[in-house]
Design an enzyme around this catalytic site. Structure first.
Site, PDB file in Angstrom:
ATOM      1  N   CYS A  59       0.762  -1.003   0.066  1.00 42.39           N
ATOM      2  CA  CYS A  59      -0.113   0.017  -0.112  1.00 42.39           C
ATOM      3  C   CYS A  59       0.810   1.203  -0.051  1.00 42.39           C
ATOM      4  CB  CYS A  59      -0.847  -0.041   1.297  1.00 42.39           C
ATOM      5  SG  CYS A  59      -2.125  -1.102   1.368  1.00 42.39           S
ATOM      6  N   GLU A  61       0.662   3.723   1.927  1.00 41.70           N
ATOM      7  CA  GLU A  61       1.063   4.182   3.337  1.00 41.70           C
ATOM      8  C   GLU A  61       2.523   3.635   3.617  1.00 41.70           C
ATOM      9  OE1 GLU A  61      -1.792   3.246   2.168  1.00 41.70           O
ATOM     10  OE2 GLU A  61      -3.375   3.897   3.361  1.00 41.70           O
TER      11      GLU A  61
HETATM   12  N1  THU Z   1      -4.435   0.528  -1.052  1.00 37.84           N
HETATM   13  C1  THU Z   1      -3.387   1.321  -0.672  1.00 37.84           C
HETATM   14  O1  THU Z   1      -2.633   1.813  -1.176  1.00 37.84           O
HETATM   15  N2  THU Z   1      -3.641   1.939   0.631  1.00 37.84           N
HETATM   16  C2  THU Z   1      -4.886   1.448   1.540  1.00 37.84           C
HETATM   17  O2  THU Z   1      -5.102   1.892   2.721  1.00 37.84           O
HETATM   18  C3  THU Z   1      -5.855   0.598   1.035  1.00 37.84           C
HETATM   19  C4  THU Z   1      -5.671  -0.197  -0.577  1.00 37.84           C
HETATM   20  C5  THU Z   1      -4.102  -0.027  -2.489  1.00 37.84           C
HETATM   21  C6  THU Z   1      -3.856  -1.712  -2.494  1.00 37.84           C
HETATM   22  C7  THU Z   1      -4.065  -1.924  -3.909  1.00 37.84           C
HETATM   23  O3  THU Z   1      -3.131  -1.848  -4.935  1.00 37.84           O
HETATM   24  C8  THU Z   1      -5.110  -1.007  -4.074  1.00 37.84           C
HETATM   25  O4  THU Z   1      -5.279  -0.199  -3.109  1.00 37.84           O
HETATM   26  C9  THU Z   1      -6.703  -1.876  -4.062  1.00 37.84           C
HETATM   27  O5  THU Z   1      -6.832  -2.378  -2.909  1.00 37.84           O
END
Ligand code: THU
Length: 139
Positions: A59, A61
């Site tokens: 993710c 974050e």
């Molecule tokens: N994702 C994030 O980058 N941060 C989050 O807090 C939620 C999900 C990303 C992971 C994945 O690449 C996409 O969003 C769909 O889940």
């Protein structure tokens, strides 16, 4: 107390938006950017990085946190997150647990929807109450 000015919030959102352009999300097509403010005022940007095997996906974050921790930072003030959804995207459970490792209850989480027409500013304590962290292992 950990408070941010509106100017600081806007700047972090600007940097999160810029980070979103770096996102590698060919599978979900949900692009996420993050801007993490360290206790000493530096900003680390991160994006989501997906993988054909799905599970290794990172993710936005956590990308920001891991870059900052690698550079020696262990204390943080706030993070801004902006994705490509109509609604605000709050941090997933895994990212909240990473925050629990390094952040105090008053760490600020700013989330915005894709065009920033919706913005939420919440302290970490409200997103992950009763968190398990270093204190539980007397570290
Ligand atoms: N994702 C994030 O980058 N941060 C989050 O807090 C939620 C999900 C990303 C992971 C994945 O690449 C996409 O969003 C769909 O889940």
């Amino acid at each position: 107390m950990n408070a941010l000015t509106q100017q600081e919030i806007d700047r972090l959102l600007d940097l999160a938006e810029e980070a979103r352009d770096h996102s590698y999300a060919p599978y979900s097509k949900y692009h996420v950017g993050a801007a993490l403010l360290t206790a000493d005022g530096q900003v680390y940007q991160g994006c989501n990085i997906e993988n054909a095997a799905f599970t290794p996906t990172n993710c936005a974050e956590r990308t920001a946190f891991f870059k900052a921790v690698y550079d020696g930072h262990r204390a943080f003030k706030a993070i801004a997150i902006i994705a490509t959804g109509e609604e605000m995207g709050f941090p997933c459970g895994v990212c909240r647990q990473v925050m629990a490792e390094f952040c105090d209850r008053d760490f600020i989480i700013i989330t915005a929807n894709k065009d920033r027409s919706k913005v939420d500013v919440s302290p970490f304590e409200t997103l992950l109450p009763h968190s398990f962290g270093p204190k539980d292992l007397d570290v």
